[in-house]
Design a protein around this motif. Structure first.
Motif, PDB file in Angstrom:
ATOM      1  N   HIS A 126     -46.862  18.988 -14.196  1.00  0.00           N
ATOM      2  CA  HIS A 126     -46.908  20.451 -14.349  1.00  0.00           C
ATOM      3  C   HIS A 126     -48.323  20.982 -14.164  1.00  0.00           C
ATOM      4  O   HIS A 126     -48.709  21.977 -14.777  1.00  0.00           O
ATOM      5  N   LYS A 127     -49.094  20.317 -13.316  1.00  0.00           N
ATOM      6  CA  LYS A 127     -50.457  20.751 -13.009  1.00  0.00           C
ATOM      7  C   LYS A 127     -50.642  20.832 -11.488  1.00  0.00           C
ATOM      8  O   LYS A 127     -49.993  20.093 -10.743  1.00  0.00           O
ATOM      9  N   PRO A 128     -51.536  21.735 -11.014  1.00  0.00           N
ATOM     10  CA  PRO A 128     -51.753  21.821  -9.570  1.00  0.00           C
ATOM     11  C   PRO A 128     -52.553  20.630  -9.043  1.00  0.00           C
ATOM     12  O   PRO A 128     -53.437  20.104  -9.731  1.00  0.00           O
ATOM     13  N   ILE A 156     -43.693  27.745 -13.376  1.00  0.00           N
ATOM     14  CA  ILE A 156     -43.326  27.540 -14.776  1.00  0.00           C
ATOM     15  C   ILE A 156     -43.098  28.889 -15.427  1.00  0.00           C
ATOM     16  O   ILE A 156     -43.896  29.811 -15.249  1.00  0.00           O
ATOM     17  N   VAL A 157     -42.007  28.998 -16.175  1.00  0.00           N
ATOM     18  CA  VAL A 157     -41.706  30.211 -16.938  1.00  0.00           C
ATOM     19  C   VAL A 157     -41.367  29.799 -18.364  1.00  0.00           C
ATOM     20  O   VAL A 157     -40.425  29.036 -18.581  1.00  0.00           O
ATOM     21  N   GLU A 158     -42.161  30.302 -19.319  1.00  0.00           N
ATOM     22  CA  GLU A 158     -41.916  30.026 -20.735  1.00  0.00           C
ATOM     23  C   GLU A 158     -41.773  28.525 -20.977  1.00  0.00           C
ATOM     24  O   GLU A 158     -40.846  28.048 -21.629  1.00  0.00           O
ATOM     25  N   LYS A 159     -42.693  27.750 -20.434  1.00  0.00           N
ATOM     26  CA  LYS A 159     -42.777  26.296 -20.581  1.00  0.00           C
ATOM     27  C   LYS A 159     -41.661  25.553 -19.848  1.00  0.00           C
ATOM     28  O   LYS A 159     -41.567  24.328 -19.961  1.00  0.00           O
ATOM     29  N   HIS A 160     -40.810  26.264 -19.104  1.00  0.00           N
ATOM     30  CA  HIS A 160     -39.739  25.620 -18.361  1.00  0.00           C
ATOM     31  C   HIS A 160     -40.158  25.439 -16.903  1.00  0.00           C
ATOM     32  O   HIS A 160     -40.545  26.399 -16.231  1.00  0.00           O
ATOM     33  N   ALA A 191     -48.549  34.533 -19.625  1.00  0.00           N
ATOM     34  CA  ALA A 191     -48.703  34.278 -18.190  1.00  0.00           C
ATOM     35  C   ALA A 191     -49.329  32.907 -18.032  1.00  0.00           C
ATOM     36  O   ALA A 191     -50.314  32.583 -18.709  1.00  0.00           O
ATOM     37  N   ALA A 192     -48.734  32.100 -17.140  1.00  0.00           N
ATOM     38  CA  ALA A 192     -49.256  30.751 -16.877  1.00  0.00           C
ATOM     39  C   ALA A 192     -49.386  29.960 -18.186  1.00  0.00           C
ATOM     40  O   ALA A 192     -50.384  29.287 -18.434  1.00  0.00           O
ATOM     41  N   ALA A 239     -44.090  34.410  -8.732  1.00  0.00           N
ATOM     42  CA  ALA A 239     -42.846  34.000  -8.079  1.00  0.00           C
ATOM     43  C   ALA A 239     -41.858  33.419  -9.083  1.00  0.00           C
ATOM     44  O   ALA A 239     -40.659  33.710  -9.036  1.00  0.00           O
ATOM     45  N   ALA A 240     -42.368  32.595 -10.027  1.00  0.00           N
ATOM     46  CA  ALA A 240     -41.484  31.976 -11.003  1.00  0.00           C
ATOM     47  C   ALA A 240     -40.799  33.020 -11.871  1.00  0.00           C
ATOM     48  O   ALA A 240     -39.591  32.955 -12.124  1.00  0.00           O
ATOM     49  N   VAL A 241     -41.606  33.983 -12.362  1.00  0.00           N
ATOM     50  CA  VAL A 241     -41.027  35.034 -13.209  1.00  0.00           C
ATOM     51  C   VAL A 241     -39.990  35.845 -12.428  1.00  0.00           C
ATOM     52  O   VAL A 241     -38.891  36.128 -12.908  1.00  0.00           O
ATOM     53  N   THR A 242     -40.340  36.227 -11.191  1.00  0.00           N
ATOM     54  CA  THR A 242     -39.422  37.028 -10.375  1.00  0.00           C
ATOM     55  C   THR A 242     -38.153  36.250 -10.057  1.00  0.00           C
ATOM     56  O   THR A 242     -37.040  36.790 -10.077  1.00  0.00           O
ATOM     57  N   LEU A 243     -38.311  34.943  -9.768  1.00  0.00           N
ATOM     58  CA  LEU A 243     -37.154  34.115  -9.431  1.00  0.00           C
ATOM     59  C   LEU A 243     -36.191  34.029 -10.618  1.00  0.00           C
ATOM     60  O   LEU A 243     -34.973  34.187 -10.460  1.00  0.00           O
TER      61      LEU A 243
END
Length: 620
Positions: free
Chosen positions: A139-141, A177-181, A334-335, A211-215
């Protein structure tokens, strides 16, 4: 008379200014004929301008992306828009996105832009396999300029074959990642070797967050629409739900128009209160009230905020709306970082209203993230400026000019403060707190691990105490003050003294307090890492030494004899072999030079130590 050489130099400098005004490139500036110092300064200005332009372009592109994604309601169209924007923003040959399959425990290719290989477009990545699998598992770039030579991740025949058929060399991947998911991975790739800068990685990461939040929201909207279709037999329930969706959509449009129109989080808070009919309060990451609208509870006389006190509500860290005693709250994240909390009250929220509050939290997080990036860019420039001033880097006039460009005049009296906090990783928070505590007229930055503030004024002790007390309401910080200072060339010495003083304050048990260097006296020599004995002696005995040098007298010797005689003028006269009246006259002169309080216990002790140190110093 102005010489031809001077005229030519002036013309060259004017030409440089004309190039700057015309937004000339670095190459054009470097090729211009001009004095080296002027050309170097122009290159620095041009470089800084191009960095700011690049950052502004990135932020503008993200806003355009947010606007484009806000218009999409189909998940497939959202994914296509994401990879298309990623490729354009980072400037790579292709971009692609993989989604996480929780049943299979891997990620699969879902959308591509610029890809030509069918095998690549259908590849699946096990967690830990390939660069994308490494991003998915940690979960890291991660990014690499040469995929084939990089041994940080596990190479497999299937993945390497697909990557090879696509001709990819350089890859950068960042998690969605959204809300740790974990949702998936967004990639930007090149068919030739290229290093990815931290700015590009950060830009791709911001796009991935958006993008994650919008998706997730688009999926939720699609699920809601499917649920509406399945409830056709329950007409009243469907109508009620449709009204809620319409209300939530209207709220989304209101928030989107505010953001795209340049509005800030204050506007979002007021819009939320108007939409719901109650009150709304935004509390920042430090627990301080950022903005409020409607009849919200006010802090009491002691500064206690009853709204911020609700920060410990169970379940608030999950990112979902929680409620207690008629007050609703949602974390602004965020993030995976919590940026604040929105509280609403004075009403009962239905399902659609609850979605409106959660949507407000998402939009607020986006705006705060953009504001933080802009603030970080400004603070980075101030950090470089403060470091240049403290290090005496560059010419004097250049430093004066750069300081004045940010509204600070180093030729007017100011004090230098050195702040040292205790919270690990709290450097950024301390910078923000220092800027708020010292005011807009101050210049705050970092140098060699110190937070340094240049604050207009002449009372170093008062400023240090006030700043320590104000920041100390939220976190422990020790503050040393030096000054007044009135010249840009004196900043380096002032910082050195402040650095020693803040260490002395902590060593002496005054952690969390503020004081001027002058208040430590000889204690600063004992605990300081680099004691300045000459400055200490000069500060205490300077007026007497100067008088002796001008008049050929020996007041310093008289002062030493007086203290050695236990403060008895008669015994001192015997030691000096002079009449007691002569000693009394000399003591009167010393009082005129040092002030009436020189015989008080504290100052008397300091003077005796200074005399002893002067006697121990090697002759010049």
């Amino acid at each position: 008379m102005v010489t031809r050489s001077e005229t030519s130099t002036a013309e060259q400098v004017i030409h440089l200014l004309e190039l700057l005004a015309a937004d000339a490139s670095v190459a054009e500036i470097a090729a211009a004929e001009a004095p080296a110092e002027a050309r170097d300064l122009a290159l620095r200005i041009t470089g800084a301008r191009e960095v700011h332009q690049h950052r502004e372009a990135g932020l503008a592109a993200l806003l355009d992306t947010a606007r484009e994604l806000a218009t999409e309601s189909d998940p497939g169209s959202v994914l296509d828009a994401i990879v298309r924007r990623a490729r354009r923003l980072v400037g790579t040959d292709l971009a692609y996105l993989t989604l996480y399959d929780p049943e299979a425990g891997d990620t699969f290719m879902r959308a591509t832009d610029g890809s030509v290989s069918a095998a690549f477009q259908s590849v699946r990545l096990a967690l830990g396999a390939g660069l994308g699998g490494l991003v998915a598992s940690t979960h890291k770039p991660y990014w690499t300029a040469d995929y084939w030579a990089d041994e940080r991740f596990r190479h497999t025949n299937a993945i390497d074959g697909a990557v090879g058929e696509e001709g990819i060399i350089a890859i950068c991947g960042t998690p969605l990642i959204v809300e740790k998911h974990f949702v998936g991975v967004l990639f930007a790739a090149n068919r030739s070797s290229r290093p990815f800068t931290r700015e590009e990685v950060g830009l791709l990461g911001n796009l991935a967050t958006l993008a994650a939040v919008t998706l997730v929201q688009t999926r939720a909207l699609a699920d809601a629409e499917n649920a509406l279709a399945a409830l056709s037999d329950a007409h009243e329930t469907v109508r009620h739900y449709a009204d809620g969706v319409e209300k939530a959509a209207a709220a989304h449009d209101r928030f989107a128009s505010l953001v795209l129109g340049g509005g800030g989080v204050d506007d979002i808070t007021h819009a939320l209160a108007e939409l719901l009919g109650g009150w709304a309060v935004l509390v920042d990451e430090n627990g301080a009230r950022h903005s409020a609208a409607g009849p919200a509870p006010e802090p009491d006389a002691s500064g206690h905020d009853p709204v911020a006190a609700l920060d410990a509500l169970p379940g608030l860290g999950t990112g979902r709306l929680v409620e207690r005693d008629g007050v609703y709250a949602v974390a602004v994240t965020a993030a995976r970082e919590r940026l604040g909390t929105i509280y609403v009250g004075g009403l009962t929220l239905g399902d659609s209203d609850q979605r409106t509050v959660e949507r407000a939290g998402v939009v607020t997080a986006l705006v705060l993230l953009f504001e933080r990036q802009a603030a970080d860019a400004r603070q980075s420039a101030r950090n470089r400026l403060v470091s240049d001033l403290v290090s005496r880097r560059g010419g004097r006039e250049e430093r004066l000019t750069l300081a004045r460009t940010v509204g600070f005049d180093p030729q007017k009296p100011f004090c230098l403060l050195v702040l040292r906090g205790e919270e690990p990783g709290g450097h950024r928070a301390l910078l923000i707190s220092a800027s708020a505590a010292t005011g807009e007229a101050s210049l705050v930055g970092t140098h060699d691990g110190d937070v340094v503030a240049l604050v207009p004024g002449s009372d170093a002790d008062g400023l240090a105490r006030a700043v320590a007390a104000r920041i100390g309401k939220r976190t422990c910080v020790t503050v040393a003050g030096v000054g007044p200072v009135s010249d840009v060339d004196d900043i380096a010495d002032a910082h050195e003294e402040g650095h020693r003083t803040v260490g002395a304050l902590i060593a002496l048990g005054h952690r969390g307090k503020g004081a001027a260097a002058t208040q430590l006296g000889f204690a600063g020599l004992i605990v300081g890492s680099e004691p300045d004995v000459d400055e200490y002696v000069r500060k205490l005995l300077g007026p007497v030494v100067d008088y002796d040098e001008r008049r050929g007298t020996d007041l310093v010797g008289t002062l030493a004899a007086y203290f050695a005689a236990g403060g008895s003028p008669r015994h001192a006269a015997g030691t000096l072999h002079v009449h007691v009246n002569t000693v009394s006259q000399r003591l009167e002169r010393i009082t005129a030079l040092l002030g009436e309080s020189w015989q008080q216990p504290d100052q008397s002790l300091e003077l005796q130590i200074a005399l002893r140190l002067r006697a121990l110093q090697a002759p010049a």
